[in-house]
Write a protein that holds these residues in place. Sequence first.
Motif, PDB file in Angstrom:
ATOM      1  N   ARG A 114      92.662 -54.617  71.028  1.00  0.00           N
ATOM      2  CA  ARG A 114      91.410 -55.364  71.083  1.00  0.00           C
ATOM      3  C   ARG A 114      90.431 -54.823  70.050  1.00  0.00           C
ATOM      4  NH1 ARG A 114      91.023 -53.757  77.258  1.00  0.00           N
ATOM      5  NH2 ARG A 114      91.801 -51.890  76.200  1.00  0.00           N
ATOM      6  N   SER A 115      89.593 -55.712  69.536  1.00  0.00           N
ATOM      7  CA  SER A 115      88.565 -55.280  68.585  1.00  0.00           C
ATOM      8  C   SER A 115      87.389 -54.697  69.351  1.00  0.00           C
ATOM      9  CB  SER A 115      88.091 -56.459  67.733  1.00  0.00           C
ATOM     10  OG  SER A 115      87.347 -57.362  68.527  1.00  0.00           O
ATOM     11  N   ARG A 116      86.508 -53.991  68.645  1.00  0.00           N
ATOM     12  CA  ARG A 116      85.324 -53.424  69.286  1.00  0.00           C
ATOM     13  C   ARG A 116      84.297 -54.493  69.624  1.00  0.00           C
ATOM     14  NH1 ARG A 116      84.098 -47.681  66.122  1.00  0.00           N
ATOM     15  NH2 ARG A 116      86.150 -46.759  66.464  1.00  0.00           N
ATOM     16  N   ARG A 124      82.772 -49.442  79.168  1.00  0.00           N
ATOM     17  CA  ARG A 124      84.210 -49.501  78.888  1.00  0.00           C
ATOM     18  C   ARG A 124      84.500 -49.398  77.392  1.00  0.00           C
ATOM     19  NH1 ARG A 124      84.761 -53.161  83.556  1.00  0.00           N
ATOM     20  NH2 ARG A 124      86.037 -52.063  85.086  1.00  0.00           N
ATOM     21  N   LYS A 125      83.629 -49.949  76.566  1.00  0.00           N
ATOM     22  CA  LYS A 125      83.828 -49.845  75.118  1.00  0.00           C
ATOM     23  C   LYS A 125      83.839 -48.389  74.683  1.00  0.00           C
ATOM     24  CE  LYS A 125      82.058 -54.306  73.499  1.00  0.00           C
ATOM     25  NZ  LYS A 125      81.018 -55.008  72.716  1.00  0.00           N
ATOM     26  N   TYR A 126      82.809 -47.627  75.127  1.00  0.00           N
ATOM     27  CA  TYR A 126      82.739 -46.220  74.739  1.00  0.00           C
ATOM     28  C   TYR A 126      83.856 -45.414  75.378  1.00  0.00           C
ATOM     29  CZ  TYR A 126      78.345 -46.779  72.259  1.00  0.00           C
ATOM     30  OH  TYR A 126      77.400 -47.149  71.345  1.00  0.00           O
ATOM     31  N   ALA A 127      84.226 -45.761  76.612  1.00  0.00           N
ATOM     32  CA  ALA A 127      85.340 -45.066  77.264  1.00  0.00           C
ATOM     33  C   ALA A 127      86.625 -45.280  76.475  1.00  0.00           C
ATOM     34  CB  ALA A 127      85.496 -45.570  78.701  1.00  0.00           C
ATOM     35  N   ASN A 128      86.885 -46.522  76.046  1.00  0.00           N
ATOM     36  CA  ASN A 128      88.102 -46.808  75.281  1.00  0.00           C
ATOM     37  C   ASN A 128      88.115 -46.100  73.936  1.00  0.00           C
ATOM     38  OD1 ASN A 128      89.332 -48.469  77.193  1.00  0.00           O
ATOM     39  ND2 ASN A 128      88.306 -50.311  76.445  1.00  0.00           N
ATOM     40  N   ILE A 129      86.948 -45.987  73.291  1.00  0.00           N
ATOM     41  CA  ILE A 129      86.864 -45.260  72.018  1.00  0.00           C
ATOM     42  C   ILE A 129      87.256 -43.797  72.227  1.00  0.00           C
ATOM     43  CG2 ILE A 129      85.276 -44.375  70.263  1.00  0.00           C
ATOM     44  CD1 ILE A 129      83.742 -47.037  70.515  1.00  0.00           C
ATOM     45  N   ILE A 130      86.738 -43.200  73.307  1.00  0.00           N
ATOM     46  CA  ILE A 130      87.064 -41.791  73.595  1.00  0.00           C
ATOM     47  C   ILE A 130      88.542 -41.652  73.939  1.00  0.00           C
ATOM     48  CG2 ILE A 130      86.623 -39.854  75.153  1.00  0.00           C
ATOM     49  CD1 ILE A 130      83.722 -40.874  75.362  1.00  0.00           C
ATOM     50  N   TYR A 131      89.073 -42.573  74.779  1.00  0.00           N
ATOM     51  CA  TYR A 131      90.499 -42.539  75.099  1.00  0.00           C
ATOM     52  C   TYR A 131      91.334 -42.542  73.823  1.00  0.00           C
ATOM     53  CZ  TYR A 131      89.401 -44.084  79.922  1.00  0.00           C
ATOM     54  OH  TYR A 131      88.932 -44.196  81.197  1.00  0.00           O
ATOM     55  N   ASN A 132      91.015 -43.475  72.922  1.00  0.00           N
ATOM     56  CA  ASN A 132      91.818 -43.646  71.713  1.00  0.00           C
ATOM     57  C   ASN A 132      91.755 -42.431  70.813  1.00  0.00           C
ATOM     58  OD1 ASN A 132      92.399 -46.227  72.650  1.00  0.00           O
ATOM     59  ND2 ASN A 132      90.844 -47.211  71.387  1.00  0.00           N
ATOM     60  N   LYS A 133      90.553 -41.868  70.629  1.00  0.00           N
ATOM     61  CA  LYS A 133      90.395 -40.694  69.749  1.00  0.00           C
ATOM     62  C   LYS A 133      91.074 -39.472  70.347  1.00  0.00           C
ATOM     63  CE  LYS A 133      86.213 -42.131  67.295  1.00  0.00           C
ATOM     64  NZ  LYS A 133      86.923 -42.228  66.000  1.00  0.00           N
ATOM     65  N   LEU A 134      90.913 -39.275  71.645  1.00  0.00           N
ATOM     66  CA  LEU A 134      91.548 -38.133  72.300  1.00  0.00           C
ATOM     67  C   LEU A 134      93.064 -38.231  72.221  1.00  0.00           C
ATOM     68  CD1 LEU A 134      91.313 -35.597  74.163  1.00  0.00           C
ATOM     69  CD2 LEU A 134      91.518 -37.168  76.084  1.00  0.00           C
ATOM     70  N   VAL A 143      96.128 -44.072  67.514  1.00  0.00           N
ATOM     71  CA  VAL A 143      96.169 -44.900  68.712  1.00  0.00           C
ATOM     72  C   VAL A 143      95.001 -45.877  68.644  1.00  0.00           C
ATOM     73  CG1 VAL A 143      96.018 -44.955  71.235  1.00  0.00           C
ATOM     74  CG2 VAL A 143      97.288 -43.121  70.093  1.00  0.00           C
ATOM     75  N   LYS A 144      95.309 -47.167  68.534  1.00  0.00           N
ATOM     76  CA  LYS A 144      94.265 -48.172  68.346  1.00  0.00           C
ATOM     77  C   LYS A 144      93.756 -48.753  69.655  1.00  0.00           C
ATOM     78  CE  LYS A 144      95.960 -49.525  63.765  1.00  0.00           C
ATOM     79  NZ  LYS A 144      96.462 -50.637  62.931  1.00  0.00           N
ATOM     80  N   ASP A 145      94.600 -48.778  70.689  1.00  0.00           N
ATOM     81  CA  ASP A 145      94.165 -49.293  71.989  1.00  0.00           C
ATOM     82  C   ASP A 145      95.086 -48.743  73.058  1.00  0.00           C
ATOM     83  OD1 ASP A 145      93.263 -50.700  74.186  1.00  0.00           O
ATOM     84  OD2 ASP A 145      92.878 -52.524  73.057  1.00  0.00           O
ATOM     85  N   VAL A 211      84.713 -41.036  87.445  1.00  0.00           N
ATOM     86  CA  VAL A 211      85.784 -40.152  87.923  1.00  0.00           C
ATOM     87  C   VAL A 211      87.123 -40.608  87.369  1.00  0.00           C
ATOM     88  CG1 VAL A 211      87.060 -39.413  89.970  1.00  0.00           C
ATOM     89  CG2 VAL A 211      84.556 -39.450  90.012  1.00  0.00           C
ATOM     90  N   ARG A 212      87.365 -41.928  87.414  1.00  0.00           N
ATOM     91  CA  ARG A 212      88.616 -42.475  86.874  1.00  0.00           C
ATOM     92  C   ARG A 212      88.750 -42.167  85.388  1.00  0.00           C
ATOM     93  NH1 ARG A 212      89.418 -47.699  84.758  1.00  0.00           N
ATOM     94  NH2 ARG A 212      91.602 -48.343  84.701  1.00  0.00           N
ATOM     95  N   PHE A 213      87.630 -42.224  84.674  1.00  0.00           N
ATOM     96  CA  PHE A 213      87.599 -41.933  83.248  1.00  0.00           C
ATOM     97  C   PHE A 213      88.112 -40.521  82.967  1.00  0.00           C
ATOM     98  CE2 PHE A 213      85.021 -39.988  79.826  1.00  0.00           C
ATOM     99  CZ  PHE A 213      85.376 -40.785  78.765  1.00  0.00           C
ATOM    100  N   PHE A 214      87.581 -39.524  83.705  1.00  0.00           N
ATOM    101  CA  PHE A 214      87.986 -38.145  83.467  1.00  0.00           C
ATOM    102  C   PHE A 214      89.412 -37.873  83.955  1.00  0.00           C
ATOM    103  CE2 PHE A 214      83.346 -37.545  83.200  1.00  0.00           C
ATOM    104  CZ  PHE A 214      83.298 -36.897  81.979  1.00  0.00           C
ATOM    105  N   ILE A 215      89.821 -38.558  85.014  1.00  0.00           N
ATOM    106  CA  ILE A 215      91.200 -38.401  85.477  1.00  0.00           C
ATOM    107  C   ILE A 215      92.177 -38.885  84.416  1.00  0.00           C
ATOM    108  CG2 ILE A 215      92.910 -39.297  87.120  1.00  0.00           C
ATOM    109  CD1 ILE A 215      90.742 -39.181  89.265  1.00  0.00           C
ATOM    110  N   ILE A 216      91.865 -40.036  83.797  1.00  0.00           N
ATOM    111  CA  ILE A 216      92.748 -40.570  82.754  1.00  0.00           C
ATOM    112  C   ILE A 216      92.785 -39.636  81.551  1.00  0.00           C
ATOM    113  CG2 ILE A 216      93.015 -42.445  81.074  1.00  0.00           C
ATOM    114  CD1 ILE A 216      92.140 -44.384  83.209  1.00  0.00           C
ATOM    115  N   ILE A 217      91.637 -39.086  81.163  1.00  0.00           N
ATOM    116  CA  ILE A 217      91.603 -38.142  80.048  1.00  0.00           C
ATOM    117  C   ILE A 217      92.505 -36.941  80.329  1.00  0.00           C
ATOM    118  CG2 ILE A 217      90.143 -36.407  78.917  1.00  0.00           C
ATOM    119  CD1 ILE A 217      87.944 -38.432  78.767  1.00  0.00           C
TER     120      ILE A 217
END
Length: 286
Positions: A114-116, A124-134, A143-145, A211-217
């Motif tokens: 997905r595009s930004r 969710r946009k910022y969460a996905n950016i952090i997921y992808n960079k990490l 990792v693009k998405d 909480v879900r965000f940090f668990i996924i990280i």
Amino acid sequence: MSKYTLVIPAKNEYEHLGGVIYTLQKNVENQSIKIIVVNDGSTDNTSNLCEKYNVIEIKHNYSKGNGAAIKTGLRNVDTEHVILMDADGQHNPDEIKKLIKKYEEGYDMVIGARSRNDHASLFRKYANIIYNKLTTWIVGHKVKDLTSGFRVANTEKMREFIELYPNGFSYPTTSTIAFFRAGYTVGYERINVEKRRGEVGSHINLWKDGVRFFIIIFKIGVLYSPMKIFFPLSMAHILIGVLYYLYTFINDGRFTNMSALLLSNAVMIFLIGLVAEQITMLIYRK
């Protein structure tokens, strides 16, 4: 004979699912795609819709979760390749041919990136950016998405890791990391998404989603290479322990219990990471 099976998990998506199936079936290029709708305990007319469009329906007696529906679908796929997409109208069925074209270049999995500028909330946009960079840092590949649920993959390779997929909504994360960890090739194709419809995703609970965000990280690191998470934590404890020891020694001329605790914790964290690394290697032993 069909080469591809499309698996659509659906829970009370009657309003949108019909449009998705109709678009698929009117597209001549996609006539050879077998469609499986996994009805995850819906209380609407999803079953009638499946009967109307003559698609395969697999029913859960009660809702087990999006990931559980995907696993049910994967267990019932009898084609070499599988397509996974959502039922809420967010994914455009016409873009399946783009994913297939990219997939047939020789990838084991192709993910719709997905595009930004999509319609996700700011959180969710910022969460996905952090997921992808990490994840890019952890796996060493761009990792693009990480969390997109629109993808094409080799069926047997998807089923290799079926026990790892959670019953909730983070199966895309788990499957992507598993493919990278196993050395399979993962590609991306840019897609457009419509605004997420219905009540799902319309409200953000900062506590629950946070909480879900940090668990996924944390899960990203542990699934791929636990030492990339545990080793920095261990080093941080050693650094803090040494600095605190120097501080107390200079000021009080003694070694405190807190310094000893920090240093012993560093050793324990390192050993836990080492054991987790060995377990991860066993999981991906194939």
